[in-house]
Design a protein around this motif. Structure first.
Motif, PDB file in Angstrom:
ATOM      1  N   ALA A  28       0.886  -1.156   0.000  1.00  0.00           N
ATOM      2  CA  ALA A  28       0.000   0.000   0.000  1.00  0.00           C
ATOM      3  C   ALA A  28       0.928   1.211   0.000  1.00  0.00           C
ATOM      4  CB  ALA A  28      -0.882   0.003   1.244  1.00  0.00           C
ATOM      5  N   LEU A  29       0.643   2.168  -0.850  1.00  0.00           N
ATOM      6  CA  LEU A  29       1.548   3.298  -1.035  1.00  0.00           C
ATOM      7  C   LEU A  29       0.904   4.588  -0.518  1.00  0.00           C
ATOM      8  CD1 LEU A  29       2.385   2.085  -4.577  1.00  0.00           C
ATOM      9  CD2 LEU A  29       3.953   2.007  -2.645  1.00  0.00           C
ATOM     10  N   TYR A  30       1.696   5.327   0.254  1.00  0.00           N
ATOM     11  CA  TYR A  30       1.210   6.558   0.883  1.00  0.00           C
ATOM     12  C   TYR A  30       2.136   7.720   0.566  1.00  0.00           C
ATOM     13  CZ  TYR A  30      -1.972   3.701   3.624  1.00  0.00           C
ATOM     14  OH  TYR A  30      -2.971   2.844   4.011  1.00  0.00           O
ATOM     15  N   ASP A  31       1.569   8.905   0.508  1.00  0.00           N
ATOM     16  CA  ASP A  31       2.316  10.158   0.423  1.00  0.00           C
ATOM     17  C   ASP A  31       1.970  10.896   1.700  1.00  0.00           C
ATOM     18  OD1 ASP A  31       3.598  12.490  -0.190  1.00  0.00           O
ATOM     19  OD2 ASP A  31       2.400  12.957  -1.974  1.00  0.00           O
ATOM     20  N   ILE A  38      -1.784   1.031  -4.777  1.00  0.00           N
ATOM     21  CA  ILE A  38      -1.132  -0.234  -4.457  1.00  0.00           C
ATOM     22  C   ILE A  38      -0.196  -0.640  -5.586  1.00  0.00           C
ATOM     23  CG2 ILE A  38      -3.049  -1.094  -3.042  1.00  0.00           C
ATOM     24  CD1 ILE A  38      -3.573  -3.050  -5.515  1.00  0.00           C
ATOM     25  N   ALA A  39       0.797  -1.403  -5.197  1.00  0.00           N
ATOM     26  CA  ALA A  39       1.675  -2.073  -6.160  1.00  0.00           C
ATOM     27  C   ALA A  39       1.792  -3.521  -5.705  1.00  0.00           C
ATOM     28  CB  ALA A  39       3.046  -1.417  -6.209  1.00  0.00           C
ATOM     29  N   TYR A  40       1.529  -4.424  -6.616  1.00  0.00           N
ATOM     30  CA  TYR A  40       1.606  -5.853  -6.346  1.00  0.00           C
ATOM     31  C   TYR A  40       2.513  -6.435  -7.410  1.00  0.00           C
ATOM     32  CZ  TYR A  40      -0.010 -10.515  -5.017  1.00  0.00           C
ATOM     33  OH  TYR A  40      -0.089 -11.804  -4.555  1.00  0.00           O
ATOM     34  N   PHE A  41       3.640  -7.010  -6.985  1.00  0.00           N
ATOM     35  CA  PHE A  41       4.596  -7.509  -7.969  1.00  0.00           C
ATOM     36  C   PHE A  41       5.358  -8.701  -7.429  1.00  0.00           C
ATOM     37  CE2 PHE A  41       6.576  -4.120  -5.552  1.00  0.00           C
ATOM     38  CZ  PHE A  41       7.846  -4.576  -5.263  1.00  0.00           C
ATOM     39  N   VAL A  42       5.986  -9.405  -8.359  1.00  0.00           N
ATOM     40  CA  VAL A  42       6.793 -10.563  -8.013  1.00  0.00           C
ATOM     41  C   VAL A  42       8.168 -10.380  -8.643  1.00  0.00           C
ATOM     42  CG1 VAL A  42       5.928 -11.934  -9.939  1.00  0.00           C
ATOM     43  CG2 VAL A  42       6.923 -13.094  -7.989  1.00  0.00           C
ATOM     44  N   GLU A  43       9.173 -10.790  -7.905  1.00  0.00           N
ATOM     45  CA  GLU A  43      10.561 -10.647  -8.357  1.00  0.00           C
ATOM     46  C   GLU A  43      11.171 -12.020  -8.610  1.00  0.00           C
ATOM     47  OE1 GLU A  43      14.813  -9.052  -6.573  1.00  0.00           O
ATOM     48  OE2 GLU A  43      13.040  -9.049  -5.295  1.00  0.00           O
ATOM     49  N   SER A  44      11.731 -12.182  -9.799  1.00  0.00           N
ATOM     50  CA  SER A  44      12.533 -13.371 -10.084  1.00  0.00           C
ATOM     51  C   SER A  44      13.976 -12.910 -10.292  1.00  0.00           C
ATOM     52  CB  SER A  44      12.004 -14.122 -11.315  1.00  0.00           C
ATOM     53  OG  SER A  44      12.251 -13.412 -12.504  1.00  0.00           O
ATOM     54  N   ASP A  45      14.842 -13.799 -10.755  1.00  0.00           N
ATOM     55  CA  ASP A  45      16.259 -13.460 -10.910  1.00  0.00           C
ATOM     56  C   ASP A  45      16.495 -12.264 -11.828  1.00  0.00           C
ATOM     57  OD1 ASP A  45      16.740 -15.713  -9.353  1.00  0.00           O
ATOM     58  OD2 ASP A  45      17.088 -16.996 -11.091  1.00  0.00           O
ATOM     59  N   THR A  46      15.732 -12.176 -12.909  1.00  0.00           N
ATOM     60  CA  THR A  46      15.970 -11.141 -13.921  1.00  0.00           C
ATOM     61  C   THR A  46      14.783 -10.217 -14.143  1.00  0.00           C
ATOM     62  OG1 THR A  46      15.161 -12.580 -15.703  1.00  0.00           O
ATOM     63  CG2 THR A  46      17.535 -12.662 -15.205  1.00  0.00           C
ATOM     64  N   THR A  47      13.659 -10.504 -13.484  1.00  0.00           N
ATOM     65  CA  THR A  47      12.406  -9.840 -13.820  1.00  0.00           C
ATOM     66  C   THR A  47      11.650  -9.392 -12.582  1.00  0.00           C
ATOM     67  OG1 THR A  47      12.221 -11.230 -15.781  1.00  0.00           O
ATOM     68  CG2 THR A  47      10.188 -10.191 -15.012  1.00  0.00           C
TER      69      THR A  47
END
Length: 156
Positions: A28-31, A38-47
């Motif tokens: 959840a992103l606040y100023d 919101i930002a929902y993401f997944v991290e792999s080795d290169t991506t």
């Protein structure tokens, strides 16, 4: 909820369960004290696959989407960012929205690829910040996000 149609959304319980994996991030992103989105993401080795980027509807057009993408690019400088969007086809009911979305991502360093993400909900165009789409990295991110249960294809 208004940023994505029902048929494009994972359920909140599914998102929460998937975010238990260390490689999946749900922010959840606040100023200051103001909820921005919101930002929902997944991290792999290169991506880094950005599954959802949604800005509070009252704050859209004020640069928050760009700021969120910049934060991700700064945090993951050696990885391609990948998103998928509805194909930009003139016959779509929301054609103007699709064009606007594509232009937003292109202004923010993404470019079109010749790859499509196909799943039970339809077909989506993959965009990336990389020189070209690292397809194995994208596939790995998708599998990591869903514990391997998400059924999809990446094809031209």
């Amino acid at each position: 909820m208004s940023a994505f149609p029902d048929w494009e959304r994972f359920s909140m319980p599914s998102l929460l369960v998937m975010s238990l994996k260390p490689s999946v991030k749900f922010h959840a992103l606040y100023d200051g004290g103001k909820f921005c989105g919101i930002a929902y993401f997944v991290e792999s080795d290169t991506t880094v696959y950005l599954t959802y980027l949604a800005v509070n509807k009252d704050l859209r057009g004020q640069g928050y989407g760009t700021k969120i993408l910049t934060l991700l690019e700064d945090r993951y400088p050696d990885k391609q960012l990948v998103i998928d969007i509805e194909p930009v086809v003139p016959t779509a009911k929301n054609y103007k929205q699709r064009v606007s979305r594509l232009k937003f991502y292109e202004r923010n360093g993404f470019h079109r690829t010749d790859q499509k993400l196909k799943d039970q909900d339809g077909e989506f165009e993959a965009l990336t910040t990389g020189k070209k789409l690292d397809k194995p990295g994208f596939v790995k991110a998708l599998k990591q996000m869903s514990f391997g249960f998400y059924q999809f294809k990446i094809e031209k």
